[in-house]
Structure formats: structure tokens, C-alpha cells
Design a protein around this motif. Structure first.
Motif, PDB file in Angstrom:
ATOM      1  N   LEU A 155       0.819  -1.211   0.000  1.00 39.58           N
ATOM      2  CA  LEU A 155       0.000   0.000   0.000  1.00 39.58           C
ATOM      3  C   LEU A 155       0.854   1.262   0.000  1.00 39.58           C
ATOM      4  O   LEU A 155       0.598   2.197  -0.760  1.00 39.58           O
ATOM      5  CB  LEU A 155      -0.936  -0.013   1.208  1.00 39.58           C
ATOM      6  CG  LEU A 155      -1.982   1.103   1.248  1.00 39.58           C
ATOM      7  CD1 LEU A 155      -3.254   0.606   1.935  1.00 39.58           C
ATOM      8  CD2 LEU A 155      -1.484   2.348   1.953  1.00 39.58           C
ATOM      9  N   ALA A 172       1.040   3.485   5.491  1.00 40.68           N
ATOM     10  CA  ALA A 172       0.874   2.091   5.903  1.00 40.68           C
ATOM     11  C   ALA A 172      -0.034   1.931   7.105  1.00 40.68           C
ATOM     12  O   ALA A 172      -0.816   0.983   7.176  1.00 40.68           O
ATOM     13  CB  ALA A 172       2.237   1.477   6.203  1.00 40.68           C
ATOM     14  N   LYS A 173       0.045   2.850   8.039  1.00 39.08           N
ATOM     15  CA  LYS A 173      -0.694   2.649   9.280  1.00 39.08           C
ATOM     16  C   LYS A 173      -2.204   2.680   9.076  1.00 39.08           C
ATOM     17  O   LYS A 173      -2.952   2.322   9.979  1.00 39.08           O
ATOM     18  CB  LYS A 173      -0.283   3.683  10.315  1.00 39.08           C
ATOM     19  CG  LYS A 173      -0.646   5.104   9.944  1.00 39.08           C
ATOM     20  CD  LYS A 173      -0.173   6.068  11.032  1.00 39.08           C
ATOM     21  CE  LYS A 173      -0.433   7.515  10.642  1.00 39.08           C
ATOM     22  NZ  LYS A 173       0.049   8.457  11.647  1.00 39.08           N
ATOM     23  N   TRP A 174      -2.631   3.118   7.890  1.00 40.02           N
ATOM     24  CA  TRP A 174      -4.072   3.225   7.663  1.00 40.02           C
ATOM     25  C   TRP A 174      -4.655   2.023   6.941  1.00 40.02           C
ATOM     26  O   TRP A 174      -5.849   1.995   6.638  1.00 40.02           O
ATOM     27  CB  TRP A 174      -4.380   4.511   6.879  1.00 40.02           C
ATOM     28  CG  TRP A 174      -3.979   5.723   7.637  1.00 40.02           C
ATOM     29  CD1 TRP A 174      -3.002   6.625   7.314  1.00 40.02           C
ATOM     30  CD2 TRP A 174      -4.530   6.167   8.882  1.00 40.02           C
ATOM     31  NE1 TRP A 174      -2.912   7.594   8.279  1.00 40.02           N
ATOM     32  CE2 TRP A 174      -3.831   7.341   9.257  1.00 40.02           C
ATOM     33  CE3 TRP A 174      -5.535   5.679   9.721  1.00 40.02           C
ATOM     34  CZ2 TRP A 174      -4.114   8.026  10.435  1.00 40.02           C
ATOM     35  CZ3 TRP A 174      -5.806   6.366  10.888  1.00 40.02           C
ATOM     36  CH2 TRP A 174      -5.104   7.527  11.231  1.00 40.02           C
ATOM     37  N   GLN A 175      -3.840   1.043   6.640  1.00 40.31           N
ATOM     38  CA  GLN A 175      -4.342  -0.068   5.825  1.00 40.31           C
ATOM     39  C   GLN A 175      -5.474  -0.822   6.514  1.00 40.31           C
ATOM     40  O   GLN A 175      -6.488  -1.146   5.889  1.00 40.31           O
ATOM     41  CB  GLN A 175      -3.212  -1.032   5.467  1.00 40.31           C
ATOM     42  CG  GLN A 175      -3.675  -2.141   4.531  1.00 40.31           C
ATOM     43  CD  GLN A 175      -2.530  -2.970   3.999  1.00 40.31           C
ATOM     44  OE1 GLN A 175      -1.386  -2.527   3.984  1.00 40.31           O
ATOM     45  NE2 GLN A 175      -2.824  -4.178   3.565  1.00 40.31           N
ATOM     46  N   ALA A 176      -5.312  -1.109   7.792  1.00 41.27           N
ATOM     47  CA  ALA A 176      -6.356  -1.869   8.497  1.00 41.27           C
ATOM     48  C   ALA A 176      -7.654  -1.069   8.565  1.00 41.27           C
ATOM     49  O   ALA A 176      -8.739  -1.608   8.304  1.00 41.27           O
ATOM     50  CB  ALA A 176      -5.879  -2.240   9.902  1.00 41.27           C
ATOM     51  N   GLU A 177      -7.549   0.197   8.915  1.00 38.94           N
ATOM     52  CA  GLU A 177      -8.759   1.022   9.013  1.00 38.94           C
ATOM     53  C   GLU A 177      -9.410   1.195   7.640  1.00 38.94           C
ATOM     54  O   GLU A 177     -10.635   1.153   7.512  1.00 38.94           O
ATOM     55  CB  GLU A 177      -8.400   2.394   9.598  1.00 38.94           C
ATOM     56  CG  GLU A 177      -8.118   2.380  11.090  1.00 38.94           C
ATOM     57  CD  GLU A 177      -9.386   2.282  11.935  1.00 38.94           C
ATOM     58  OE1 GLU A 177     -10.456   2.685  11.462  1.00 38.94           O
ATOM     59  OE2 GLU A 177      -9.295   1.794  13.076  1.00 38.94           O
ATOM     60  N   THR A 179      -9.216  -0.816   5.078  1.00 36.15           N
ATOM     61  CA  THR A 179      -9.813  -2.082   4.673  1.00 36.15           C
ATOM     62  C   THR A 179     -11.176  -2.266   5.341  1.00 36.15           C
ATOM     63  O   THR A 179     -12.157  -2.668   4.701  1.00 36.15           O
ATOM     64  CB  THR A 179      -8.885  -3.247   5.035  1.00 36.15           C
ATOM     65  OG1 THR A 179      -7.638  -3.070   4.357  1.00 36.15           O
ATOM     66  CG2 THR A 179      -9.486  -4.585   4.629  1.00 36.15           C
TER      67      THR A 179
ATOM     68  N   ALA B   4       2.301  -2.854   3.983  1.00 34.12           N
ATOM     69  CA  ALA B   4       3.309  -1.829   3.826  1.00 34.12           C
ATOM     70  C   ALA B   4       4.238  -1.723   5.017  1.00 34.12           C
ATOM     71  O   ALA B   4       3.865  -1.956   6.151  1.00 34.12           O
ATOM     72  CB  ALA B   4       2.636  -0.501   3.588  1.00 34.12           C
ATOM     73  N   LEU B   6       6.499   0.385   7.568  1.00 31.21           N
ATOM     74  CA  LEU B   6       6.326   1.691   8.170  1.00 31.21           C
ATOM     75  C   LEU B   6       7.490   2.003   9.082  1.00 31.21           C
ATOM     76  O   LEU B   6       7.797   1.266   9.982  1.00 31.21           O
ATOM     77  CB  LEU B   6       5.040   1.703   8.996  1.00 31.21           C
ATOM     78  CG  LEU B   6       4.697   2.995   9.708  1.00 31.21           C
ATOM     79  CD1 LEU B   6       4.295   4.041   8.703  1.00 31.21           C
ATOM     80  CD2 LEU B   6       3.557   2.767  10.674  1.00 31.21           C
ATOM     81  N   GLN B 165      -9.148  -2.842  15.944  1.00 33.19           N
ATOM     82  CA  GLN B 165      -8.171  -2.910  14.870  1.00 33.19           C
ATOM     83  C   GLN B 165      -7.158  -4.000  15.219  1.00 33.19           C
ATOM     84  O   GLN B 165      -6.467  -3.916  16.225  1.00 33.19           O
ATOM     85  CB  GLN B 165      -7.465  -1.560  14.717  1.00 33.19           C
ATOM     86  CG  GLN B 165      -6.458  -1.526  13.585  1.00 33.19           C
ATOM     87  CD  GLN B 165      -5.762  -0.183  13.501  1.00 33.19           C
ATOM     88  OE1 GLN B 165      -6.068   0.737  14.249  1.00 33.19           O
ATOM     89  NE2 GLN B 165      -4.805  -0.072  12.592  1.00 33.19           N
ATOM     90  N   LEU B 192       3.921  -2.785   9.858  1.00 33.17           N
ATOM     91  CA  LEU B 192       2.541  -3.050  10.268  1.00 33.17           C
ATOM     92  C   LEU B 192       1.796  -3.741   9.141  1.00 33.17           C
ATOM     93  O   LEU B 192       1.977  -3.401   7.971  1.00 33.17           O
ATOM     94  CB  LEU B 192       1.818  -1.742  10.587  1.00 33.17           C
ATOM     95  CG  LEU B 192       2.310  -0.944  11.785  1.00 33.17           C
ATOM     96  CD1 LEU B 192       1.549   0.374  11.875  1.00 33.17           C
ATOM     97  CD2 LEU B 192       2.131  -1.739  13.063  1.00 33.17           C
ATOM     98  N   PRO B 194      -2.255  -5.549   8.426  1.00 32.39           N
ATOM     99  CA  PRO B 194      -3.538  -6.015   8.964  1.00 32.39           C
ATOM    100  C   PRO B 194      -3.530  -7.532   9.049  1.00 32.39           C
ATOM    101  O   PRO B 194      -2.952  -8.208   8.200  1.00 32.39           O
ATOM    102  CB  PRO B 194      -4.560  -5.539   7.922  1.00 32.39           C
ATOM    103  CG  PRO B 194      -3.847  -4.584   7.047  1.00 32.39           C
ATOM    104  CD  PRO B 194      -2.395  -4.937   7.114  1.00 32.39           C
TER     105      PRO B 194
END
Lengths: 351, 199
Positions: A155, A172-177, A179, B4, B6, B165, B192, B194
Motif C-alpha cells: 500500500l 501504511a498505518k491506515w491499511q487496516a482502518e 480495509t 506496507a 512503516l 483494529q 505493520l 492487517p
């Protein structure tokens, strides 16, 4: 996506964009992501939903969710696969916190504007255009689709190729949110993905409840893992995920008659199946029950879980490739999400 | 789907963006809205740390798994009734990082979830557990590799809860020698991702 649905969704997005003179752009771009795709967005909602029509979701306000919905709707209308929607929403989360930001005076970063902080001086459009969320999303997708192999990129890298941010690691830190938010929106808009039908449909690679998800697809520790690992007991039957033709079956390591190790190169006993444009690969088997050239059906046992090749324990390393040929790293896609769009929930069937 | 890498940093352009009321400029689309009130931490970035990297008093940094665990817990921590803004969590995590990573953790941070969290006086309830990753490299005397499964849920007053999360955090740790302190395991980088299939 069926032709009629594609036209209908295209028409909806064209109407959404028409006031900004983007109707032609929408129609032109509609097939941009379609070539070689077996899963494409389908089933449009009656009308694209925008800001103000969504309730708050998770930690995001109604207005923020509304902007995310616009991004997803535009992406679906353009034929962008679901991963592109996640990239776009995550990018907007980082760039604007999903707010359609105007010029902030002396606190503005250059001439950046809108959901994606696009700059008129860099050719993104006029300020008025960029401040229209549908236009901004379209402009983002247009550039994303021009990035070679964007669907195989992490991403952060995909977003950075479009945005050229001074802080490229921040997405990157926003990928989970992203999704999670895309899932909610896609469900709400009935934007299921329409995967190519295969005889017998799609199946789990291991029996439900017999495995746990271990190492996922993606980068870590300065390397990239091109498949999803499913840890299971030795001897667990491995099933073909769909009907197809076995294009390779055999040992891909120096030896496969001994347990694998971190020092052993290769995938061990491996099967590759061509499902007609989509390929699947199964690594580290204890034994194989199929041979090259054999036709298999969905769910047919093709071998048993083992730990041959570059491996530290019994597991199945599953890779999905599209389009094939070839079976290369460049065609590997994230298996869990891809199979989910095909109607097979690997995560849900894990123990 | 990719995942990704980080090295946590914040975007100053986004930090500036979460700052002011904006004029409505339309193109037959939705009006431009007012961004949320900025967090003090976002508009007033913390000072960069002096070398050596920040530390946690009394903590010995002997076990790389524990350092990774504590880093994860700090990175996914938040209490809107106490914290000045979303930048406080990476500041706490910097206490487990080497100098290079710590420097990236003290930049201004914008988090679009923070206004809603603050409205609900929310704090993150975070659970961290070890994750066995079959692809982990072999440790050496100077580098170690660990993975943690992190589940973080914002919980506010009056029963409000946000999404949980669920994230995999891959730690790369370096065995560093700090003047006057000695050898320690410190976080040198992280990735990180998911959890596959997680909501």
C-alpha cells in the motif's frame, strides 16, 4: 461484471462527475482496469452515496465515511479492483483525515487541496475541480492505474507512486482502518466483486478448522512474502482451490525426501494449477497425489501438508497468481482477500 | 493485497491541513467542510530527542521479545482524557527505539479518528500477544526479529466503542551499546500489516 451492470455503473459515475466536465473521463477510464482481471467490481447501488448520507462507522464520523464512500463509488465505477479502493481511502486518511480540505492560508502545504491534498500547480486540476471529491478520487485512480504492477505493490508504495509525499512511509498505518471502512461501504453499496466463474466454483485449500493462519502475504524484515501460510498438521489433505490443469508438480528444492530447513532453498514439493487465467501454487507438501498435465476438480486432494524445502514447520504456503502465465512474483496477489472476493473465506474457516 | 512497511512518521502537510476552517469552493460537489480542531500535539511538534535515544527508567532492555511487546503496546496506546494528541503514543514508543527510529517517532502526527475519540473521551484498550511467523529470520548476536499480534479497541464513556483494529507488528531489533548504559535491545524498525481476514 456484466456488460449491462458495467454500463449502468459507468453511467452513474458519469452523472456524478458530469458537472465537473469529467463524464468523458469516467467513460474512458471505465475499462482501464478490466484487462486481465477476473474479479471486477460489480452490482452498483441505485445512486452513488456521498457525504452526509452515511452514519458514523468505527472511529470515523458520518462526513468522513461519506467521503470514503465517494472514493469507493468512483473506484467501482471506473472498474478499479477493490485493492485500489483500499489504497485510495488509506491515502485520503493520511493526507486529509478524510476531510475535503480547502486552502489553509499560511498553514497550507504549498497549494495542496482536497481529500488527497492534490496540487493545482502539479497538474492535478483547478482548485475547484480538486475540491470536488469525485473529481479528486478520479484523478487519484487515473494515476494509480498508470503505475505498473500497482496491484502487487504494498500500500505504501502504491500510494507513494501517486502522491510523491515527503513522508512516504506514513500511509501504511491506515491499511487496516481503510480495509475495514471499504468493507462496510462496499457491503452497504452491494459492491460485491464478480469473479470469473469456474466449473465447480472455488474451494478451501485445507479442510475448515484444520489450520491456522500464520505468515501473511506482504513485506517484513526486508523481504517480501508472496503467499499466505496456513499452519496445519503433517498429512492434512491439500485441496485444489478450483478446477484446472496441473501445470507443474514436483520437487523444487535440492531434496524433498528430508524435512525442510531455513537453509534449504526452494518451495519443496510443489503443485501449480492453471484455473484459466488464475493460477494457484501449493508449497512444502509432504507428498503429491497429482501429476503435470492432470485435470483436477475443485476440492480434489492434490497432496498433503508437510515441511519440505525452505520451511521450519508443517504448513501450506499458498500463492494466487493472476494473470497467468507466468507464475512469477510479479503476478502474485494477496490470497486471503482474493479468495474472499471469490466467495471462499480462508480466515473465517481457520481454527 | 500488499502490506506496507512503516517507519512511523507524520505528514506535515496533513498536520497543517487539520487546522482551520476553509472557504467553500464547489464544483457541483459536496461543500468543503471545516476540518476538526487540531490536536495540540499535531500543531506543536515535540522536540527531537537528543542522543542517546529516550529510555524508560528502570527498564533493562534485555529481552527482544519484551521490547517488541512494550513497543507495540505503547504505539497502540491512547487516552484522550490525558494525552495532548495522537502524537503522544509514538512518543511513548520512542522509549523502546534506537536513535534513528526514535527520531522518526517524534514528528507531528495527525489521526482523523482522534476528534471522535475525544468526543467520546475514549481510550484504547490494547491487547498484545506474541505471533509465531514461519518466515522470521534467524536471530544473530546483533539483530533479532519478533512479531506481535495487536488488538486495539477505542472505548469511551457511556459504553461507546469503536472498531477493534487487529494488526500484526513485525519488529526488527538491534543490539546497541549506549554510552554509560551498556548493551540493550532496541527497536530499529517495524512493519505493520492487517491480520488477514480481520474486520
Amino acid at each position: 461484471m456484466t456488460g449491462s451492470l458495467k454500463v449502468a455503473l459507468g453511467a452513474a459515475v458519469t452523472l456524478l462527475l458530469a458537472p465537473c466536465g469529467l463524464g468523458l473521463l469516467a467513460v474512458t477510464a471505465l475499462d482501464a482496469a478490466g484487462a486481465g482481471e477476473l474479479c471486477t467490481p460489480a452490482r452498483p447501488a441505485a445512486a452513488p452515496a456521498g457525504a452526509g448520507t452515511w452514519p458514523a462507522q468505527g472511529s470515523w464520523s458520518a462526513a468522513q465515511v461519506g467521503h470514503a464512500a465517494t472514493i469507493v463509488t468512483v473506484g467501482a465505477g471506473l472498474g478499479v479492483p477493490r485493492w485500489g479502493w483500499v489504497v485510495a481511502v488509506a491515502t485520503a486518511m493520511q493526507e486529509s483525515s478524510l476531510h475535503n480540505l480547502g486552502h489553509l492560508g499560511n498553514r497550507n502545504d504549498h497549494d495542496s487541496l482536497g481529500l488527497f491534498q492534490q496540487r493545482p500547480s502539479q497538474g492535478w486540476g483547478t482548485p475547484a475541480q480538486i475540491l470536488d471529491p469525485a473529481y479528486a478520487a478520479t484523478a487519484f485512480y487515473r494515476r494509480l492505474l498508470q503505475v505498473p504492477g500497482w496491484q502487487q505493490l504494498p500500500l505504501t508504495e502504491a500510494a507513494q507512486r501517486v502522491q510523491r509525499s515527503a513522508y512516504p512511509d506514513a500511509y501504511a498505518k491506515w491499511q487496516a482502518e481503510a480495509t475495514a471502512l471499504v468493507d462496510v461501504i462496499a457491503t452497504g453499496l452491494h459492491l460485491v466483486q464478480d469473479c470469473a466463474a469456474v466449473p465447480g466454483g472455488w474451494a478451501l485449500p485445507l479442510p475448515a478448522g484444520s489450520y491456522s493462519l500464520s505468515s501473511p502475504f506482504g513485506p517484513r524484515w526486508n523481504r517480501f512474502h508472496f503467499g499466505q501460510d496456513l499452519a496445519a498438521a503433517a498429512g492434512t489433505p491439500i485441496h485444489a482451490i478450483a478446477a484446472g490443469i496441473v501445470v507443474a508438480a514436483g520437487c523444487t528444492s535440492p531434496r524433498c525426501d528430508i524435512p525442510g530447513s531455513p537453509d534449504m532453498p526452494g518451495c519443496g514439493l510443489t503443485v501449480k494449477i492453471d484455473h484459466g487465467g488464475v493460477g494457484s501454487m501449493y508449497c512444502h507438501a509432504l507428498d503429491l497425489t497429482v501429476h503435470t498435465g492432470q485435470r483436477v476438480t475443485a476440492g480434489q486432494v492434490i497432496g498433503h501438508v508437510g515441511s519440505t524445502g525452505h520451511s521450519t514447520g508443517n504448513h501450506l504456503h499458498l500463492q494466487i497468481h493472476r494473470p497467468i502465465p507466468p507464475f512469477t512474483n510479479a503476478t502474485a496477489v494477496e490470497p486471503v482477500q482474493w479468495l474472499r472476493t471469490a466467495g471462499v473465506d480462508i480466515a473465517g474457516a481457520a481454527r | 493485497m500488499g502490506i506496507a512497511t512503516l517507519t512511523r512518521s507524520a505528514a506535515t502537510n496533513a498536520a497543517a491541513a487539520v487546522a482551520a476552517l476553509v472557504a467553500a469552493v464547489g464544483c457541483a460537489g459536496p461543500a468543503v467542510e471545516a476540518p476538526p480542531e487540531p490536536s495540540p500535539a499535531a500543531s506543536a511538534p515535540a522536540s527531537p530527542p537528543a542522543a542517546p535515544p529516550p529510555g524508560v527508567p528502570g527498564y533493562r532492555y534485555e529481552d527482544p521479545a519484551d521490547v517488541c511487546h512494550r513497543f507495540a503496546a505503547a504505539l497502540f496506546s491512547a487516552d484522550t482524557t490525558v494525552d495532548s494528541g495522537p502524537a503522544d503514543a509514538p512518543l511513548r514508543a520512542a522509549g523502546y527505539a534506537d536513535a534513528a527510529l526514535a527520531a522518526t517517532l517524534v514528528r507531528p502526527t495527525v489521526d482523523g479518528r482522534w476528534p471522535l475519540w475525544r468526543e467520546h473521551r475514549a481510550r484504547l484498550h490494547t491487547q498484545v500477544s506474541g505471533h509465531a511467523d514461519s518466515e522470521a529470520p534467524v536471530d544473530s548476536t546483533v539483530a533479532a526479529y519478533r512479531a506481535m499480534l495487536v488488538a486495539a479497541t477505542p472505548v469511551g464513556d457511556h459504553g461507546w466503542r469503536g472498531w477493534t483494529q487487529t494488526t500484526l507488528l513485525y519488529c526488527t531489533l538491534a543490539h546497541v551499546t549506549l554510552a554509560g548504559v551498556g548493551a540493550q535491545w532496541r527497536m530499529a524498525g517495524y512493519t505493520l500489516a492487517p491480520l488477514p481476514g480481520a474486520p
